[in-house]
Design an enzyme around this catalytic site. Structure first.
Site, PDB file in Angstrom:
ATOM      1  N   SER A 255      29.186 -37.373 -21.636  1.00  0.00           N
ATOM      2  CA  SER A 255      28.256 -36.599 -20.826  1.00  0.00           C
ATOM      3  C   SER A 255      28.117 -35.184 -21.368  1.00  0.00           C
ATOM      4  O   SER A 255      29.095 -34.455 -21.505  1.00  0.00           O
ATOM      5  CB  SER A 255      28.761 -36.572 -19.379  1.00  0.00           C
ATOM      6  N   LYS A 256      26.888 -34.851 -21.697  1.00  0.00           N
ATOM      7  CA  LYS A 256      26.608 -33.511 -22.217  1.00  0.00           C
ATOM      8  C   LYS A 256      26.998 -32.471 -21.167  1.00  0.00           C
ATOM      9  O   LYS A 256      27.570 -31.429 -21.471  1.00  0.00           O
ATOM     10  CB  LYS A 256      25.117 -33.426 -22.566  1.00  0.00           C
ATOM     11  N   ARG A 257      26.691 -32.799 -19.916  1.00  0.00           N
ATOM     12  CA  ARG A 257      26.988 -31.838 -18.847  1.00  0.00           C
ATOM     13  C   ARG A 257      28.477 -31.591 -18.712  1.00  0.00           C
ATOM     14  O   ARG A 257      28.926 -30.536 -18.317  1.00  0.00           O
ATOM     15  CB  ARG A 257      26.409 -32.314 -17.510  1.00  0.00           C
ATOM     16  N   ASP A 265      24.856 -30.330 -31.316  1.00  0.00           N
ATOM     17  CA  ASP A 265      26.221 -29.786 -31.365  1.00  0.00           C
ATOM     18  C   ASP A 265      26.968 -30.355 -32.575  1.00  0.00           C
ATOM     19  O   ASP A 265      27.652 -29.638 -33.288  1.00  0.00           O
ATOM     20  CB  ASP A 265      27.014 -30.159 -30.100  1.00  0.00           C
TER      21      ASP A 265
END
Ligand code: GLU
Length: 487
Positions: A255-257, A265
């Site tokens: 999850s990026k969040r 990235d």
């Protein structure tokens, strides 16, 4: 358009980053199309107007461009079934929602937020999954017309039956059947006139002649409702290919969040785009052989979507690192050098032969971002503990380390030529003369030159790059340090 040509699409929402899972979906959709000379489309799903992010479209275009996943149709290049941006297709969705209303497969819903909240709270209190109670499906024609005329905001909902079952077939997960009583009358068109994903994906995939819908398995549970829409319109259902989730570990999705790396990235961490793409290809697909390194061309040839796994895939950064190292070694020295230069510049200001540094690092680097931390000692000798001289396997002690350095110093000082070979040969002579194991001389020299336990390359490679003057200076520092321990 040819009747049986494979057509897939990548349908990202412009969120502002490229999640690893999104890129995998794009790659698989691309490969499935290109394996059979089909078309790969880009469609932008921007129906959630509250989630618009500046620059998000560029990230999508750039990712497809840098990875070589070229699309045949899309917002930037057009095509026969555009527009390819959902916000530009609003009138289409309205037209099709109206068709469903006419067929009795959808209805206007005027319920207020308060009423919907109440239904939700009730379901929660009863421990039941939330489901709209069909209140507005019972409104009479007159009531509907009156509400519409007085401008009451409304949504359009799908009208699902309460009895019977609905099935759909997924190429990977097989046949899935659900009880219709579980199907919520999902919103198709929102009160702002935008469609939900649930509606737009069906309308667009049909109108864009998509033959294979490739997406994440989070959409599996909604697919029965999508099938009901296809059936209601009398449209042919495309083949569904739901891909397994990508996990950070056994329990958590990537999850990026939650801080997991996006494609951008990873690039800025020094991973090569081809290595990332290659690694991502194997997250949930296996070629059925032991081959692990694939060019995009090879993937196109070998990708068979029936080999996509059902089981979640774990994103293993160690494996990606290894693969990245393989890709770095496949670069020419010149290409590696120009990629590594910005990383050298972060820590090296001295006039040292950076090409030599590249020769040293080319075969020893897994990720470019590791470079500064691995080479900073060339710029300045770090402070280090004399304990670094003690190495069990090398059989070094404070005493023999000091002896080695003291014996080595005048020999090295006397060298006319300062090369790998000259330092190497003279030190190997010293090893023979002292009658010790190589390590007893080489370990202390490397330690003195670097002040580090791990270095790219050995003593002579480091000495060559440091140059004579700096090397001798560092050996003297080492001698003083070891003398301090002796007292
Ligand atoms: N817009 C959806 C997403 O980004 C796409 C899902 C699909 O491919 O249908 O998750």
């Amino acid at each position: 358009m040819e009747g049986n040509k494979i057509r897939t699409r990548f349908a990202p929402s412009p969120t502002g980053y490229m999640h690893v899972g999104n890129l995998r979906t794009a790659l698989y959709a691309y490969l499935i199309a290109k394996h059979d000379d089909g078309d790969f489309l880009l469609r932008i799903e921007d129906t959630d107007q509250e989630r618009q992010v500046e620059g998000a479209l560029d990230i999508i275009y750039n990712t497809l461009k840098t990875t070589g996943l070229h699309h045949d149709e899309g917002p930037d290049i057009g095509g026969p079934v555009g527009p390819y941006i959902q916000s530009e297709r609003k009138s289409i969705y309205l037209e099709y929602a109206q068709k469903l209303i006419d067929k009795g497969e959808a209805y206007h819903c005027f319920c207020t937020k308060e009423r919907l909240d109440m239904i939700r709270e009730n379901s929660e209190a009863l421990g039941r999954p939330h489901k709209y109670d069909k209140h507005c499906s019972h409104l009479s024609k007159e009531e509907i017309e009156e509400k519409l005329a007085s401008g009451i905001p409304y949504v359009i909902r799908q009208n699902n039956p309460n009895t019977g079952t609905t099935s759909f077939d997924d190429e990977i997960f097989g046949r899935i059947t659900v009880d219709n009583s579980e199907l919520d009358d999902m919103v198709l068109l929102k009160s702002d006139g935008f469609p939900t994903y649930n509606f737009a994906n069906v309308v667009d995939d049909h109108l864009m002649n998509i033959t294979h819908v490739v997406r994440g398995s989070e959409y599996l549970s909604s697919s029965p409702k999508y099938n009901r829409l296809y059936d209601a319109f009398g449209w042919e259902v495309p083949k569904y290919i739901h891909c397994p989730p990508i996990m950070r570990d056994a329990h958590n999705k990537l999850s990026k969040r939650k801080g997991d790396a996006s494609f951008e990235d990873l690039l800025s961490m020094g991973y090569l785009k081809n290595a990332i793409l290659n690694y991502i290809a194997l997250l949930g697909w296996n070629p059925g052989t032991t081959q692990e390194i694939f060019t995009l061309e090879e993937l196109k040839e070998q990708f068979n979507y029936m080999n996509i796994n059902k089981a979640p895939a774990i994103f293993d950064i160690t494996k990606l690192k290894w693969m990245n190292g393989e890709y770095i070694r496949m670069l020419s020295l010149e290409d590696f050098h120009s990629m590594a230069l910005p990383y050298y510049k972060k820590v090296i200001t001295k006039d040292i032969d950076l090409m030599k540094l590249s020769q040293l690092l080319h075969t020893r680097t897994e990720v470019l971002s590791e470079i500064p931390g691995n080479i900073d000692f060339f710029e300045a000798l770090p402070e280090y503990s004399p304990e670094l001289y003690l190495h069990k396997k090398m059989k070094t002690t404070y005493e023999n380390s000091l002896t080695s350095l003291e014996k080595a110093l005048p020999i090295l000082e006397g060298l006319d030529e300062w090369t790998f070979n000259s330092t190497h040969d003279s030190m190997m002579n010293l090893v023979t003369e002292l009658g010790v194991k190589n390590g007893v001389v080489l370990w202390p020299i490397r330690t003195a030159l670097s002040g580090k336990q791990f270095t790219p390359g050995g003593a002579f490679e480091i000495a060559e790059i440091l140059g004579k003057e700096e090397s001798l200076k560092r050996i003297k520092v080492g001698i003083e340090l070891l003398k301090g321990v002796q007292q």
